[in-house]
Write a protein that holds these residues in place. Structure first.
Motif, PDB file in Angstrom:
ATOM      1  N   PHE A  35       1.207  35.970  -4.030  1.00 25.67           N
ATOM      2  CA  PHE A  35       2.377  35.087  -3.977  1.00 25.67           C
ATOM      3  C   PHE A  35       2.214  33.945  -4.988  1.00 25.67           C
ATOM      4  O   PHE A  35       1.294  33.140  -4.879  1.00 25.67           O
ATOM      5  N   TYR A  36       3.136  33.878  -5.943  1.00 22.32           N
ATOM      6  CA  TYR A  36       3.138  32.776  -6.900  1.00 22.32           C
ATOM      7  C   TYR A  36       3.600  31.503  -6.193  1.00 22.32           C
ATOM      8  O   TYR A  36       4.607  31.507  -5.478  1.00 22.32           O
ATOM      9  N   ALA A  37       2.881  30.409  -6.420  1.00 18.01           N
ATOM     10  CA  ALA A  37       3.245  29.129  -5.802  1.00 18.01           C
ATOM     11  C   ALA A  37       4.196  28.356  -6.707  1.00 18.01           C
ATOM     12  O   ALA A  37       4.011  28.320  -7.934  1.00 18.01           O
ATOM     13  N   THR A  38       5.203  27.737  -6.125  1.00 21.39           N
ATOM     14  CA  THR A  38       6.206  26.972  -6.863  1.00 21.39           C
ATOM     15  C   THR A  38       5.550  26.070  -7.909  1.00 21.39           C
ATOM     16  O   THR A  38       4.634  25.313  -7.611  1.00 21.39           O
ATOM     17  N   GLY A  39       6.031  26.151  -9.143  1.00 20.49           N
ATOM     18  CA  GLY A  39       5.485  25.301 -10.192  1.00 20.49           C
ATOM     19  C   GLY A  39       6.019  25.694 -11.546  1.00 20.49           C
ATOM     20  O   GLY A  39       6.403  26.843 -11.774  1.00 20.49           O
ATOM     21  N   GLY A  40       6.099  24.729 -12.459  1.00 22.09           N
ATOM     22  CA  GLY A  40       6.561  25.007 -13.812  1.00 22.09           C
ATOM     23  C   GLY A  40       8.004  25.458 -13.884  1.00 22.09           C
ATOM     24  O   GLY A  40       8.396  26.157 -14.816  1.00 22.09           O
ATOM     25  N   GLY A  41       8.811  25.078 -12.895  1.00 21.57           N
ATOM     26  CA  GLY A  41      10.214  25.485 -12.869  1.00 21.57           C
ATOM     27  C   GLY A  41      10.454  26.827 -12.221  1.00 21.57           C
ATOM     28  O   GLY A  41      11.605  27.230 -12.042  1.00 21.57           O
ATOM     29  N   GLN A  42       9.368  27.545 -11.864  1.00 21.75           N
ATOM     30  CA  GLN A  42       9.509  28.871 -11.241  1.00 21.75           C
ATOM     31  C   GLN A  42       9.358  28.750  -9.730  1.00 21.75           C
ATOM     32  O   GLN A  42       8.386  28.166  -9.247  1.00 21.75           O
ATOM     33  N   PRO A  43      10.288  29.324  -8.952  1.00 25.97           N
ATOM     34  CA  PRO A  43      10.197  29.237  -7.488  1.00 25.97           C
ATOM     35  C   PRO A  43       9.002  30.021  -6.956  1.00 25.97           C
ATOM     36  O   PRO A  43       8.519  30.979  -7.571  1.00 25.97           O
ATOM     37  N   GLY A  44       8.533  29.622  -5.774  1.00 24.17           N
ATOM     38  CA  GLY A  44       7.495  30.372  -5.098  1.00 24.17           C
ATOM     39  C   GLY A  44       8.021  31.712  -4.617  1.00 24.17           C
ATOM     40  O   GLY A  44       9.216  31.873  -4.352  1.00 24.17           O
ATOM     41  N   MET A 176       8.454  18.245 -23.248  1.00 28.19           N
ATOM     42  CA  MET A 176       8.210  16.822 -23.437  1.00 28.19           C
ATOM     43  C   MET A 176       7.877  16.120 -22.124  1.00 28.19           C
ATOM     44  O   MET A 176       7.112  15.165 -22.097  1.00 28.19           O
ATOM     45  N   SER A 177       8.474  16.599 -21.019  1.00 30.68           N
ATOM     46  CA  SER A 177       8.376  15.877 -19.757  1.00 30.68           C
ATOM     47  C   SER A 177       7.145  16.249 -18.944  1.00 30.68           C
ATOM     48  O   SER A 177       6.672  15.461 -18.127  1.00 30.68           O
ATOM     49  N   VAL A 178       6.623  17.453 -19.138  1.00 31.65           N
ATOM     50  CA  VAL A 178       5.502  17.923 -18.332  1.00 31.65           C
ATOM     51  C   VAL A 178       4.429  18.504 -19.237  1.00 31.65           C
ATOM     52  O   VAL A 178       4.700  19.418 -20.020  1.00 31.65           O
ATOM     53  N   MET A 179       3.220  17.975 -19.133  1.00 31.56           N
ATOM     54  CA  MET A 179       2.091  18.527 -19.881  1.00 31.56           C
ATOM     55  C   MET A 179       1.426  19.616 -19.045  1.00 31.56           C
ATOM     56  O   MET A 179       1.415  19.549 -17.811  1.00 31.56           O
ATOM     57  N   PRO A 180       0.860  20.635 -19.692  1.00 31.07           N
ATOM     58  CA  PRO A 180       0.136  21.657 -18.942  1.00 31.07           C
ATOM     59  C   PRO A 180      -0.996  21.020 -18.157  1.00 31.07           C
ATOM     60  O   PRO A 180      -1.606  20.044 -18.614  1.00 31.07           O
ATOM     61  N   PRO A 181      -1.301  21.543 -16.970  1.00 29.68           N
ATOM     62  CA  PRO A 181      -2.384  20.973 -16.175  1.00 29.68           C
ATOM     63  C   PRO A 181      -3.736  21.167 -16.857  1.00 29.68           C
ATOM     64  O   PRO A 181      -4.055  22.259 -17.322  1.00 29.68           O
ATOM     65  N   ARG A 186      -9.919  24.989 -18.658  1.00 27.81           N
ATOM     66  CA  ARG A 186      -9.204  25.912 -19.526  1.00 27.81           C
ATOM     67  C   ARG A 186      -7.721  25.919 -19.169  1.00 27.81           C
ATOM     68  O   ARG A 186      -7.331  25.543 -18.064  1.00 27.81           O
ATOM     69  N   VAL A 187      -6.903  26.375 -20.128  1.00 20.84           N
ATOM     70  CA  VAL A 187      -5.452  26.416 -19.977  1.00 20.84           C
ATOM     71  C   VAL A 187      -4.970  27.798 -20.391  1.00 20.84           C
ATOM     72  O   VAL A 187      -5.426  28.346 -21.405  1.00 20.84           O
ATOM     73  N   ARG A 188      -4.048  28.365 -19.629  1.00 24.09           N
ATOM     74  CA  ARG A 188      -3.523  29.700 -19.923  1.00 24.09           C
ATOM     75  C   ARG A 188      -2.394  29.615 -20.944  1.00 24.09           C
ATOM     76  O   ARG A 188      -1.508  28.769 -20.849  1.00 24.09           O
ATOM     77  N   LEU A 189      -2.443  30.503 -21.927  1.00 28.36           N
ATOM     78  CA  LEU A 189      -1.395  30.618 -22.928  1.00 28.36           C
ATOM     79  C   LEU A 189      -0.656  31.937 -22.739  1.00 28.36           C
ATOM     80  O   LEU A 189      -1.267  32.959 -22.431  1.00 28.36           O
ATOM     81  N   VAL A 190       0.651  31.921 -22.940  1.00 24.82           N
ATOM     82  CA  VAL A 190       1.448  33.144 -22.927  1.00 24.82           C
ATOM     83  C   VAL A 190       1.931  33.396 -24.350  1.00 24.82           C
ATOM     84  O   VAL A 190       2.525  32.522 -24.984  1.00 24.82           O
ATOM     85  N   PRO A 203       1.571  27.158 -23.600  1.00 21.64           N
ATOM     86  CA  PRO A 203       0.901  27.098 -22.302  1.00 21.64           C
ATOM     87  C   PRO A 203       1.887  27.413 -21.183  1.00 21.64           C
ATOM     88  O   PRO A 203       3.019  26.934 -21.183  1.00 21.64           O
ATOM     89  N   CYS A 204       1.461  28.224 -20.214  1.00 23.40           N
ATOM     90  CA  CYS A 204       2.333  28.580 -19.089  1.00 23.40           C
ATOM     91  C   CYS A 204       1.503  29.243 -18.003  1.00 23.40           C
ATOM     92  O   CYS A 204       0.673  30.102 -18.279  1.00 23.40           O
ATOM     93  N   GLY A 205       1.754  28.857 -16.759  1.00 24.76           N
ATOM     94  CA  GLY A 205       1.050  29.457 -15.633  1.00 24.76           C
ATOM     95  C   GLY A 205       1.899  30.433 -14.848  1.00 24.76           C
ATOM     96  O   GLY A 205       1.470  30.920 -13.803  1.00 24.76           O
ATOM     97  N   GLY A 206       3.130  30.723 -15.329  1.00 17.73           N
ATOM     98  CA  GLY A 206       4.059  31.560 -14.578  1.00 17.73           C
ATOM     99  C   GLY A 206       3.838  33.046 -14.789  1.00 17.73           C
ATOM    100  O   GLY A 206       2.922  33.478 -15.497  1.00 17.73           O
ATOM    101  N   THR A 207       4.702  33.843 -14.161  1.00 18.27           N
ATOM    102  CA  THR A 207       4.623  35.296 -14.270  1.00 18.27           C
ATOM    103  C   THR A 207       5.683  35.791 -15.251  1.00 18.27           C
ATOM    104  O   THR A 207       6.794  35.264 -15.310  1.00 18.27           O
ATOM    105  N   HIS A 208       5.314  36.837 -16.009  1.00 24.34           N
ATOM    106  CA  HIS A 208       6.179  37.337 -17.078  1.00 24.34           C
ATOM    107  C   HIS A 208       6.184  38.856 -17.098  1.00 24.34           C
ATOM    108  O   HIS A 208       5.258  39.500 -16.587  1.00 24.34           O
TER     109      HIS A 208
END
Length: 238
Positions: A35-44, A176-181, A186-190, A203-208
């Protein structure tokens, strides 16, 4: 912590897990989850937990303390006990639509190469807010450019860089408003496209989706003025 299985395989629709805790509000914490957790504009994600002949509907997933992911039931109900082994099942149609919209929004930031000030993902549509003084002169041309990228059937992949590498190359951050965590080391890149065919890296932590052709055709919706130099661009799954 909760192992985020969706980071390794966004197409995993069912998996096992063990209950490691409950929250005072009635949430369930597992040792590993799809289950993806709500974040980065993507719903849980939503779905179900099965155990001992019982089923618990899950409305969404949210981030808890540290690296915990909390599964939120649709309504108050008996929870699987701590230590119980459960089967997790996603509402796959909803998740897959989120994946399609999310990847399309990355491509939208390619055809509109302006700083992004916000965004949101839904199961039917998504939007990005851009720092844009004037509305686009030709919305139809942008729609055609976006769909041309989708039809190229580009591979979508991910990679990881260190926090230090991100700080040394800040231009890959489009928001501009949100920096990657950062702070995890380390930071995930898509990445969309490979080698000479690469069109986007951010940078993005969402699913694609795995390939852009899986998105399907996209239609442009409204382009709305949101503030003195902001425009909101909405896209819809066709």
């Amino acid at each position: 912590m909760t192992e985020p299985l969706f980071c390794k395989d966004a197409y995993l629709q069912e998996s096992y897990g063990t209950v490691t805790g409950h929250t005072p509000e009635g949430g369930v914490i597992l040792d590993r989850t799809i289950f993806y957790a709500t974040g980065g504009g993507q719903p849980g994600d939503s779905g179900w937990l099965d155990w001992a002949g019982r089923t618990l509907p899950i409305a969404t997933a949210i981030k808890g303390e540290g690296a915990e992911i909390i599964l939120v039931p649709s309504e108050p109900a008996a929870l699987p006990p701590i230590g119980a082994d459960v089967t997790q099942r996603l509402d796959w149609m909803r998740r897959h639509r989120h994946m399609r919209v999310h990847t399309a929004l990355h491509l939208l930031s390619v055809v509109i190469p302006l700083p992004v000030t916000g965004g949101s993902i839904g199961s039917d549509k998504g939007r990005l807010d851009f720092k844009m003084d004037e509305p686009p002169a030709d919305k139809q041309a942008l729609e055609e450019a976006l769909n041309a990228l989708i039809e190229r059937d580009l591979v979508v992949s991910d990679d990881w860089i260190s926090d230090a590498q991100l700080l040394a190359n800040p231009t890959i951050v489009k928001t501009m408003s949100v920096m990657p965590p950062t702070g995890q080391g380390r930071v995930r890149l898509v990445r969309i496209g490979q080698g000479a065919d690469q069109v986007d890296l951010q940078p993005c932590g969402g699913t694609h989706v795995a390939r852009t052709s899986e998105i399907g055709r996209i239609r442009f919706g409204k382009i709305e003025k949101k503030g003195r130099d902001n425009r909101r661009v909405t896209i819809l799954l066709d």
